[in-house]
Design an enzyme around this catalytic site. Structure first.
Site, PDB file in Angstrom:
ATOM      1  N   SER A  35       5.139  13.486 -12.250  1.00  0.00           N
ATOM      2  CA  SER A  35       5.947  14.677 -12.440  1.00  0.00           C
ATOM      3  C   SER A  35       6.042  14.817 -13.955  1.00  0.00           C
ATOM      4  O   SER A  35       6.639  13.970 -14.634  1.00  0.00           O
ATOM      5  CB  SER A  35       7.330  14.528 -11.807  1.00  0.00           C
ATOM      6  OG  SER A  35       8.050  15.724 -12.005  1.00  0.00           O
ATOM      7  N   GLU A  83      21.015  16.217 -19.061  1.00  0.00           N
ATOM      8  CA  GLU A  83      21.037  15.267 -17.954  1.00  0.00           C
ATOM      9  C   GLU A  83      19.666  14.728 -17.579  1.00  0.00           C
ATOM     10  O   GLU A  83      19.555  13.605 -17.069  1.00  0.00           O
ATOM     11  CB  GLU A  83      21.696  15.905 -16.721  1.00  0.00           C
ATOM     12  CG  GLU A  83      23.180  16.226 -16.904  1.00  0.00           C
ATOM     13  CD  GLU A  83      23.449  17.483 -17.725  1.00  0.00           C
ATOM     14  OE1 GLU A  83      22.484  18.242 -17.964  1.00  0.00           O
ATOM     15  OE2 GLU A  83      24.590  17.714 -18.134  1.00  0.00           O
TER      16      GLU A  83
END
Lengths: 612, 612
Positions: free
Chosen positions: B117, B358
């Protein structure tokens, strides 16, 4: 000009007073972050922006996105000063029976999108600006007010790159550099240049100003409007708590209402609210051409042919785009895998390449949806995890957006677990009112794409990589919330439910079991949410109250749990076949076997359950 | 030097040949992206990097993160050339019984983290570099090889900002600018300067080179090593498919193995694999001090006191950090809300502020976990949605990482839906082997934090904002996978299951129902996953086979569905109380009532279910 500056300065003061009073009344909220941005908002709402205060839905109103959503009281105060809402209403801030929520939501007609999860506003603004410049060709401008702290969010830089790439001169961002975050100073403090340098390097025109100098703010917006083929970022140095001595630029005031005992002093320092009549510019008159929607071409397949549902999606998208001029497509450099690229054959102006940046992909889609488009946003199902916060916010934003995730499950094969969507059903099922669709053949896919466009809200369509058989007649319809009983008899001993690739495995298992004189009812649960509870319960009741679910997804939050939820008040037993543990590379059929969702595993499970 | 260059050039050629042959053998994969980076990898593995080929676990090996994970065959080829694996083994690429997967996973000892990813590697590298520089104080360097396309991912820029902020001179990134993405040219094509400009503006030292010039590559790494207090990004212009005329810099070759009929020509152009002996630098000798772990201070609360579980987390984290020197904490500028800041009182060197970013927060945590630390990563439960792709990858990466999400559910009150974690249980339950914990009081919280540190793997701990009563004795233990029966009698008519705030509402409902002589069994399901199926089934069986679940979460993927999954093969009826629809601002008790999970709603539900 002096009188304008004086008036706007007084307006800003009014905004500060409203922000303090309303948050103190509610006993919570973020007054100090309102005060840092009050001068900017004053100039925007009462000088630079063009909008019709009587018509929030005017297509050519300038758009304002409060990316720093915790400054909601400032936004509400601006509306009150503009005459859009009553000043008294501000005292209902954060109450359960008021729509003036802690962070803005589109329960209020003047809010396009919900904010409050930081760093998402610029992407939404980008989507709106793309619409204005390339689709509706209206001259509205889009303003996005950001906090300094939120520029740490990567999503901001995804949007920054794309806005420059698309030369969005109708997009103006503002960074309110007040230097103080929630728990400490921001990473860059008052280093205004660091913000300019970074946005410039991403291709933006930048203007650095004193964010409390009304004249500088006015000039900055004027300059921004004159720039062509480039978005502008205004970097404004400000002070949190500006205007109240004990709170101005003082740490420890984040997210705190001013307590009653200090309120009097604060209000004394700010002086009274003064009624300042300021003209608000109207939007230029313009009419959106009404777009006529025609009928979609029906599917044209031959039963038994081998075609992947992702390919069916490409065909469907092209047909839909031909029929409906509001349909647009966005993809994150996977358009040749998701088949979104097929829209290019119909209208290359309605495809927007968003490159490998899924947060912005989704954010831009939300922005487009808020300007009346029907965005079909696609990537691998697995990579929607990258934008789950944006997807979550798209629900709070009441967006009309369609997510299409290809390459779901282990059936993709050799690429391995990083590329396999195995938690996407759990993700999308947990979005309120989202529709979750999972076709097993291209006929179903085409019909469901058409249904998706009809549905006003969030839809997730899950498509598969491998080629599988066409099993439905071209005339078959697939309403949202339905299911298909593929095999049924009076002697069925168990109900087996699947969707997507597992439907084909169940059908194979059916043949094998039938040869052994064991009949099963087979259901294609193409609509995972809403779910066809009635059919499931009825089927289970006529097959001994037993259901087996088979899914190419982890056991949690997927088809098995959806079915359980639908039948769990009826005492029906549900047994699940799903992917347990992290999968690996391998051929699709090998993986289906190894992870226990192939025909053979189904046959075994049926026999095991029946022999209990 | 000439002979070094010749040798490394030949090594690069070998890597290209292996990459082509292995992908052609498997019939899928990404040979051309291997070929663009082959020279860089050759210099890294056979000149610049220091590692012990016999010990993947040497604490001072330089670390290599292949952020562009689809170039896995190149990595495997480098190991083969280094003598770590057999050259013949490369032919097992992507086979189900080989660990040489399509994208690297830690099933292979030399892979620290799974990639595939895109845009996540730099954050992981940042975590490892923070460990080297600030914690273990070892002189290993961390190299992260990225594709150009993946720099569109915002996560890359989150990491870029933090790496400069933390002055990570032991971190070296490389962007392989081959100009071609999956479906089209990348956003910046061969504009190498655009990459330099952007990383420079984020505070990096940058070096622009010809990525096929071995001498330039060597010089770049040498220069990078000499830079102090600043990370270095090497921007290398390359060609995809380099070395094979028909594939070099030709569009349409992404993700395609060279077909058999063209393989011969490709291999002819590259020439034969030549055995080139090249010395590999060993890591400098260094020993990690063994760290002794002591006993954690037990909880010290008084039953009936009102203390939020998030506050209990802060206390627990501080106690844990005092006892275990491997424990570190990271937070995204919410440390005063999550109470992670309490670790600062124990050891300020073991807290790393990650600001409002985050994705990088989680990525850095993964990196730290891969260097032997036990990272506790905290933010609002809702904002973990921002990093769900990283969380998904942390499972494939086999990371030992603890996620702590505060402010779950509607019980946070006035801040409204954007701040409420209502899909976090669905998210984390769907992560294979993740433990999901949800304490209802500070005693349980402290015990569960200690349990989390003991567990080797992913843990999610869900904490609440409001103050609630201490209900457990300080000596009570809370093993992972357990539950607590809080009320039980032989005459219980129904089992009611909650966790967190709803436990307190159920206890209130219990009192009211008991007054009406209706007894319920009350279970605190503090361990949502693994779930205490045995207790649930046993309880249900002795209360008419009926369970009611009550949760501050959406109905999908949460406690209700977890309980259903645990009991669904037993024909037990499960009724759910959960949050339906998008919530809003309001006071916590008003919201619990309005959304039907307060004591009164539970009383009503119990009566309704029993009267069916």
């Amino acid at each position: 000009m002096t009188s304008t500056i004086t008036a706007l300065s007084q307006k800003a003061n009014n905004l500060r007073i409203h922000s303090i009073v309303s948050t103190s009344e509610s006993g919570s909220g973020h007054p100090t972050t309102c005060m840092s941005a009050a001068d900017i908002v004053s100039v925007l709402f009462f000088h630079s922006m063009r909008y019709d205060i009587h018509h929030a839905d005017h297509p050519n109103n300038d758009r304002f996105v409060l990316s720093k959503g915790h400054a909601a009281p400032l936004l509400y105060a601006a509306w009150a000063e503009a005459g859009i809402i009553e000043v008294d209403d501000l005292l209902n801030l954060r109450k359960i029976d008021s729509d003036l929520e802690g962070h803005p939501t589109p329960r209020l007609p003047w809010v396009d999108v919900a904010t409050g999860s930081l760093g998402q506003g610029l992407s939404v603004g980008l989507g709106m600006a793309i619409n204005g410049k390339y689709l509706d060709q209206l001259d509205y401008r889009v303003y996005v007010l950001m906090g300094d702290g939120e520029t740490a969010e990567g999503g901001v830089w995804e949007a920054a790159a794309l806005a420059a790439h698309y030369k969005l001169d109708n997009l103006v961002g503002i960074v309110d550099v007040n230097g103080i975050g929630q728990s400490q100073q921001t990473m860059y403090g008052f280093d205004v240049d660091s913000y300019c340098r970074r946005f410039e390097s991403f291709g933006w025109n930048t203007i650095s100003i004193d964010g409390h100098d009304i004249g500088q703010i006015i000039s900055a917006f004027t300059q921004a409007h004159s720039i062509k083929e480039q978005p502008t970022m205004i970097v404004a140095k400000t002070f949190k708590g500006r205007g109240v001595s004990f709170a101005e630029n003082v740490d420890g005031w984040h997210g705190k209402a001013i307590p009653d005992e200090q309120l009097e002093q604060a209000l004394k320092e700010l002086g009274p609210v003064v009624d300042v009549p300021v003209p608000i510019q109207a939007p230029t008159v313009s009419k959106l051409q009404s777009q006529s929607v025609s009928k979609i071409e029906p599917p044209k397949y031959q039963i038994g042919n081998e075609i992947a549902t992702r390919s069916g999606y490409g065909t469907a998208l092209a047909k839909l785009a031909a029929a409906n001029p509001n349909v647009v497509a966005l993809d994150g450099d996977t358009k040749n895998s998701t088949y979104a690229e097929q829209i290019l054959e119909v209208d290359e102006n309605r495809y927007f390449e968003m490159y490998i940046a899924e947060q912005n992909l989704v954010g831009a889609g939300i922005g487009l949806s808020k300007r009346g488009k029907i965005p079909f946003v696609s990537t691998f199902a697995a990579f929607f995890a990258r934008a789950y916060d944006q997807i979550r916010m798209s629900a709070i934003s009441q967006a009309n957006i369609k997510y299409v995730g290809s390459h779901c499950g282990i059936s993709i094969g050799e690429d391995g677990p990083s590329q396999m969507g195995l938690e996407d059903l759990a993700m999308f099922r947990a979005i309120p009112d989202a529709v979750v669709l999972y076709p097993s053949d291209p006929v179903a896919t085409e019909r469901l794409v058409a249904e998706s466009a009809q549905y006003d809200g969030i839809v997730f369509l899950r498509t598969s990589r491998p080629k599988t058989s066409v099993i439905y007649n071209n005339k078959e319809m697939f309403p949202i919330g339905g299911s298909k009983i593929l095999k049924s008899s009076e002697n069925d001993q168990i109900t087996v439910v699947g969707a997507g690739v597992t439907v084909h495995e169940i059908l194979k298992a059916y043949q094998e079991l039938r040869a052994a004189e064991l009949l099963i009812r087979v259901i294609d649960l193409y609509s995972v949410k809403p779910i066809d509870a009635q059919t499931l319960i009825k089927s289970a009741e006529s097959t001994g109250n037993i259901i087996i679910t088979v899914e190419d997804h982890y056991p949690e939050g997927g088809i098995g749990e959806a079915v359980q939820s639908a039948v769990s008040e009826n005492g029906i037993c549900v047994h699940k076949l799903a992917i347990n543990g992290i999968p690996r590379s391998g051929q699709p059929d090998e993986l289906l076997r190894a992870f226990g969702i192939d025909a053979n595993s189904i046959v075994k499970k049926v026999k095991a359950v029946l022999s209990r």
